[in-house]
Design a protein around this motif. Structure first.
Motif, PDB file in Angstrom:
ATOM      1  N   ALA A   1      -9.523   3.798   9.645  1.00  0.00           N
ATOM      2  CA  ALA A   1      -9.101   5.081   9.372  1.00  0.00           C
ATOM      3  C   ALA A   1      -7.765   5.296  10.588  1.00  0.00           C
ATOM      4  CB  ALA A   1     -10.194   6.224   9.389  1.00  0.00           C
ATOM      5  N   LEU A   2      -6.918   6.295  10.356  1.00  0.00           N
ATOM      6  CA  LEU A   2      -5.951   6.721  11.183  1.00  0.00           C
ATOM      7  C   LEU A   2      -6.168   8.352  11.465  1.00  0.00           C
ATOM      8  CD1 LEU A   2      -3.201   6.452  12.796  1.00  0.00           C
ATOM      9  CD2 LEU A   2      -2.230   7.340  10.524  1.00  0.00           C
ATOM     10  N   TYR A   3      -6.416   8.708  12.678  1.00  0.00           N
ATOM     11  CA  TYR A   3      -6.981  10.067  13.124  1.00  0.00           C
ATOM     12  C   TYR A   3      -5.678  10.668  14.107  1.00  0.00           C
ATOM     13  CZ  TYR A   3     -11.579   8.344  12.245  1.00  0.00           C
ATOM     14  OH  TYR A   3     -12.841   7.940  11.367  1.00  0.00           O
ATOM     15  N   LYS A   4      -5.503  11.891  14.074  1.00  0.00           N
ATOM     16  CA  LYS A   4      -4.794  12.516  14.958  1.00  0.00           C
ATOM     17  C   LYS A   4      -5.492  13.379  15.882  1.00  0.00           C
ATOM     18  CE  LYS A   4      -1.743  15.930  13.865  1.00  0.00           C
ATOM     19  NZ  LYS A   4      -0.301  16.359  13.397  1.00  0.00           N
ATOM     20  N   TYR A   5      -5.394  13.244  17.454  1.00  0.00           N
ATOM     21  CA  TYR A   5      -6.313  13.789  18.208  1.00  0.00           C
ATOM     22  C   TYR A   5      -5.038  14.681  19.194  1.00  0.00           C
ATOM     23  CZ  TYR A   5     -10.293  11.372  17.251  1.00  0.00           C
ATOM     24  OH  TYR A   5     -11.564  11.063  16.775  1.00  0.00           O
ATOM     25  N   THR A   6      -5.439  15.861  19.769  1.00  0.00           N
ATOM     26  CA  THR A   6      -4.755  16.195  20.951  1.00  0.00           C
ATOM     27  C   THR A   6      -5.055  15.440  22.159  1.00  0.00           C
ATOM     28  OG1 THR A   6      -6.608  17.447  21.834  1.00  0.00           O
ATOM     29  CG2 THR A   6      -5.305  18.597  20.047  1.00  0.00           C
ATOM     30  N   LEU A   7      -4.296  15.580  23.183  1.00  0.00           N
ATOM     31  CA  LEU A   7      -4.380  14.895  24.330  1.00  0.00           C
ATOM     32  C   LEU A   7      -5.776  15.067  25.201  1.00  0.00           C
ATOM     33  CD1 LEU A   7      -0.740  14.829  26.022  1.00  0.00           C
ATOM     34  CD2 LEU A   7      -1.796  12.841  24.896  1.00  0.00           C
ATOM     35  N   THR A   8      -6.334  16.239  24.700  1.00  0.00           N
ATOM     36  CA  THR A   8      -7.688  16.525  25.420  1.00  0.00           C
ATOM     37  C   THR A   8      -8.771  16.058  24.554  1.00  0.00           C
ATOM     38  OG1 THR A   8      -7.411  18.493  24.384  1.00  0.00           O
ATOM     39  CG2 THR A   8      -6.717  18.350  26.841  1.00  0.00           C
ATOM     40  N   GLY A   9      -8.353  15.271  23.562  1.00  0.00           N
ATOM     41  CA  GLY A   9      -9.506  14.716  22.831  1.00  0.00           C
ATOM     42  C   GLY A   9     -10.066  15.657  21.596  1.00  0.00           C
ATOM     43  N   THR A  10      -9.482  16.688  21.344  1.00  0.00           N
ATOM     44  CA  THR A  10      -9.769  17.292  20.020  1.00  0.00           C
ATOM     45  C   THR A  10      -9.410  16.587  18.776  1.00  0.00           C
ATOM     46  OG1 THR A  10      -9.908  19.359  21.470  1.00  0.00           O
ATOM     47  CG2 THR A  10      -9.575  19.616  18.852  1.00  0.00           C
ATOM     48  N   LEU A  11     -10.175  16.548  17.996  1.00  0.00           N
ATOM     49  CA  LEU A  11      -9.692  16.104  16.629  1.00  0.00           C
ATOM     50  C   LEU A  11      -9.090  17.068  15.832  1.00  0.00           C
ATOM     51  CD1 LEU A  11      -9.793  13.727  14.456  1.00  0.00           C
ATOM     52  CD2 LEU A  11     -11.996  14.800  13.621  1.00  0.00           C
ATOM     53  N   VAL A  12      -7.687  16.530  15.243  1.00  0.00           N
ATOM     54  CA  VAL A  12      -6.766  17.551  14.437  1.00  0.00           C
ATOM     55  C   VAL A  12      -6.983  17.172  12.852  1.00  0.00           C
ATOM     56  CG1 VAL A  12      -4.400  18.226  14.060  1.00  0.00           C
ATOM     57  CG2 VAL A  12      -5.026  17.458  16.306  1.00  0.00           C
ATOM     58  N   ASP A  13      -7.027  16.002  12.718  1.00  0.00           N
ATOM     59  CA  ASP A  13      -7.003  15.290  11.496  1.00  0.00           C
ATOM     60  C   ASP A  13      -7.196  14.091  11.195  1.00  0.00           C
ATOM     61  OD1 ASP A  13      -6.665  15.643   8.758  1.00  0.00           O
ATOM     62  OD2 ASP A  13      -4.783  15.730   8.611  1.00  0.00           O
ATOM     63  N   LYS A  14      -8.110  13.499  10.092  1.00  0.00           N
ATOM     64  CA  LYS A  14      -8.123  12.102   9.808  1.00  0.00           C
ATOM     65  C   LYS A  14      -7.125  12.043   8.486  1.00  0.00           C
ATOM     66  CE  LYS A  14     -12.134  10.110   8.492  1.00  0.00           C
ATOM     67  NZ  LYS A  14     -13.193   9.827   7.740  1.00  0.00           N
ATOM     68  N   ILE A  15      -6.058  11.183   9.152  1.00  0.00           N
ATOM     69  CA  ILE A  15      -4.615  11.225   8.459  1.00  0.00           C
ATOM     70  C   ILE A  15      -4.951  10.350   7.149  1.00  0.00           C
ATOM     71  CG2 ILE A  15      -2.313  10.642   8.324  1.00  0.00           C
ATOM     72  CD1 ILE A  15      -2.423  11.634  11.257  1.00  0.00           C
ATOM     73  N   TYR A  16      -5.632   9.261   7.400  1.00  0.00           N
ATOM     74  CA  TYR A  16      -5.508   8.013   6.187  1.00  0.00           C
ATOM     75  C   TYR A  16      -6.649   7.162   6.461  1.00  0.00           C
ATOM     76  CZ  TYR A  16      -4.228   3.698   3.842  1.00  0.00           C
ATOM     77  OH  TYR A  16      -4.151   2.613   3.245  1.00  0.00           O
ATOM     78  N   GLU A  17      -7.278   6.906   5.485  1.00  0.00           N
ATOM     79  CA  GLU A  17      -8.504   6.026   5.497  1.00  0.00           C
ATOM     80  C   GLU A  17      -8.441   4.639   4.597  1.00  0.00           C
ATOM     81  OE1 GLU A  17     -13.087   6.780   6.122  1.00  0.00           O
ATOM     82  OE2 GLU A  17     -12.148   7.687   4.493  1.00  0.00           O
ATOM     83  N   ASP A  18      -8.960   3.798   4.827  1.00  0.00           N
ATOM     84  CA  ASP A  18      -9.010   2.309   3.817  1.00  0.00           C
ATOM     85  C   ASP A  18     -10.403   1.719   4.350  1.00  0.00           C
ATOM     86  OD1 ASP A  18      -8.818   0.302   2.586  1.00  0.00           O
ATOM     87  OD2 ASP A  18      -6.641  -0.217   2.807  1.00  0.00           O
ATOM     88  N   ILE A  19     -11.315   1.704   3.740  1.00  0.00           N
ATOM     89  CA  ILE A  19     -12.556   0.974   4.119  1.00  0.00           C
ATOM     90  C   ILE A  19     -12.508  -0.464   3.444  1.00  0.00           C
ATOM     91  CG2 ILE A  19     -13.709   3.154   4.816  1.00  0.00           C
ATOM     92  CD1 ILE A  19     -15.198   2.890   2.072  1.00  0.00           C
ATOM     93  N   SER A  20     -11.458  -0.863   2.840  1.00  0.00           N
ATOM     94  CA  SER A  20     -11.620  -2.171   1.933  1.00  0.00           C
ATOM     95  C   SER A  20     -12.122  -3.455   2.785  1.00  0.00           C
ATOM     96  CB  SER A  20     -10.454  -2.083   1.195  1.00  0.00           C
ATOM     97  OG  SER A  20      -9.242  -2.567   2.094  1.00  0.00           O
ATOM     98  N   ILE A  21     -11.230  -3.510   4.198  1.00  0.00           N
ATOM     99  CA  ILE A  21     -11.697  -4.493   4.973  1.00  0.00           C
ATOM    100  C   ILE A  21     -11.942  -3.902   6.388  1.00  0.00           C
ATOM    101  CG2 ILE A  21     -10.517  -6.357   3.758  1.00  0.00           C
ATOM    102  CD1 ILE A  21      -8.182  -6.177   5.730  1.00  0.00           C
ATOM    103  N   SER A  22     -12.295  -4.909   7.318  1.00  0.00           N
ATOM    104  CA  SER A  22     -12.684  -3.973   8.483  1.00  0.00           C
ATOM    105  C   SER A  22     -11.698  -3.985   9.520  1.00  0.00           C
ATOM    106  CB  SER A  22     -13.505  -5.168   9.286  1.00  0.00           C
ATOM    107  OG  SER A  22     -12.872  -6.416   9.650  1.00  0.00           O
ATOM    108  N   ASP A  23     -10.326  -4.324   9.146  1.00  0.00           N
ATOM    109  CA  ASP A  23      -9.264  -4.096  10.004  1.00  0.00           C
ATOM    110  C   ASP A  23      -8.136  -3.472   8.954  1.00  0.00           C
ATOM    111  OD1 ASP A  23      -9.917  -3.939  12.700  1.00  0.00           O
ATOM    112  OD2 ASP A  23      -9.924  -6.330  12.750  1.00  0.00           O
ATOM    113  N   ALA A  24      -8.427  -2.824   8.015  1.00  0.00           N
ATOM    114  CA  ALA A  24      -7.466  -2.264   6.955  1.00  0.00           C
ATOM    115  C   ALA A  24      -6.326  -1.305   7.938  1.00  0.00           C
ATOM    116  CB  ALA A  24      -7.999  -1.618   5.819  1.00  0.00           C
ATOM    117  N   VAL A  25      -6.981  -0.371   9.011  1.00  0.00           N
ATOM    118  CA  VAL A  25      -6.129   0.076   9.745  1.00  0.00           C
ATOM    119  C   VAL A  25      -6.184  -0.191  11.141  1.00  0.00           C
ATOM    120  CG1 VAL A  25      -5.531   2.763  10.064  1.00  0.00           C
ATOM    121  CG2 VAL A  25      -6.823   1.971   8.007  1.00  0.00           C
ATOM    122  N   TYR A  26      -5.263  -1.080  11.284  1.00  0.00           N
ATOM    123  CA  TYR A  26      -5.455  -1.722  12.472  1.00  0.00           C
ATOM    124  C   TYR A  26      -4.766  -1.279  13.858  1.00  0.00           C
ATOM    125  CZ  TYR A  26      -5.860  -6.038  15.730  1.00  0.00           C
ATOM    126  OH  TYR A  26      -6.402  -6.753  16.629  1.00  0.00           O
TER     127      TYR A  26
END
Length: 267
Positions: free
Chosen positions: A129-154
């Motif tokens: 998955a691809l996540y967006k965080y603030t610089l203080t570590g607050t999660l803003v959003d999970k932008i994209y996900e692909d669980i088809s293989i272990s490193d689909a979002v590398y």
């Protein structure tokens, strides 16, 4: 600096640059390269669990610091601070008076494979998955996900405008995403086998490493076609893991596994 995202970057030859230091216990795996505004280069050595400051003019490591875990990737936050992806978190490191100083660490609830920064937003890849965080570590959003293989979002990189996000998929793909995670394009090429890193120059040129194909290629900013092959096995490239366009010196640095960094001068 190159002026257009469509202008081909052409290398003229490779010079090996050693980043070995006496305390190294292993061969290298250069998982990340980042340029500071003073012209010095930071190297993330995954195998030796260290961050190294490289004086490119003298081609020598001037200082280093041990990392809490194997560094996997890094990005510039300020002119003298980087964020380093280390397994389950982000470690901030600053350069103060020529020394590397570890700062705060963000503990995140997932693996950290890659990290990119744009105007106060941290983009972090977990492998699936691809996540967006603030610089203080607050999660803003999970932008994209692909669980088809272990490193689909590398690994990931962001365009200078922040409108486009590039993601490497270890199943031989480069994904180009809109800011909301919508897939704009999926790029494949015989010269891009197991893409290990994507890097965007200040002008918007997109460089991608092929780990198994021993290549660095340039792709157009829409991620739809190959513009050029910057480096390949015939240039001495082997197991390319990271790439950085050094606009200050007009060169490209390529990190490898078990071998020195290669410095390519540009036409």
């Amino acid at each position: 600096m190159q002026g257009s995202p469509y202008q081909a970057i052409i290398a003229t030859g490779a010079t090996p640059v050693s980043v070995r230091i006496p305390s190294d216990t292993s061969n290298f795996c250069i998982a990340g390269i980042c340029g500071l505004f003073n012209g010095q280069i930071l190297i993330a050595d995954n195998y030796n669990k260290s961050l190294k400051l490289l004086d490119l003019q003298n081609k020598a490591v001037v200082t280093f610091c041990d990392m809490p875990d194997h560094p996997r990737n890094m990005c510039l936050i300020t002119p003298c601070q980087v964020a380093v992806a280390v397994q389950s978190g982000i470690q901030f490191v600053s350069v103060n008076s020529g020394q590397l100083v570890k700062g705060r660490r963000l503990q995140l609830p997932h693996n950290c494979r890659g990290v990119a920064h744009h105007q106060g937003d941290l983009y972090v890849t977990s492998g699936t998955a691809l996540y967006k965080y603030t610089l203080t570590g607050t999660l803003v959003d999970k932008i994209y996900e692909d669980i088809s293989i272990s490193d689909a979002v590398y690994k990931c990189a962001v365009s200078p405008s922040g409108d486009i996000i590039y993601v490497t998929n270890c199943n031989n793909k480069l994904l180009t995403l809109a800011r909301d995670g919508a897939v704009i394009s999926t790029f494949t090429d015989t010269e891009l086998q197991r893409p290990s890193e994507v890097h965007v120059t200040p002008a918007g040129q997109v460089l991608v490493c092929g780990y198994l194909s021993n290549t660095v290629i340039q792709v157009d900013s829409e991620g739809k076609k190959k513009i050029a092959t910057l480096a390949a096995k015939k240039d001495g490239l082997q197991s390319s893991r990271s790439v950085f366009y050094n606009w200050k010196s007009g060169s490209v640095l390529v990190g490898q596994s078990d071998k020195n960094i290669l410095l390519f001068n540009l036409k």
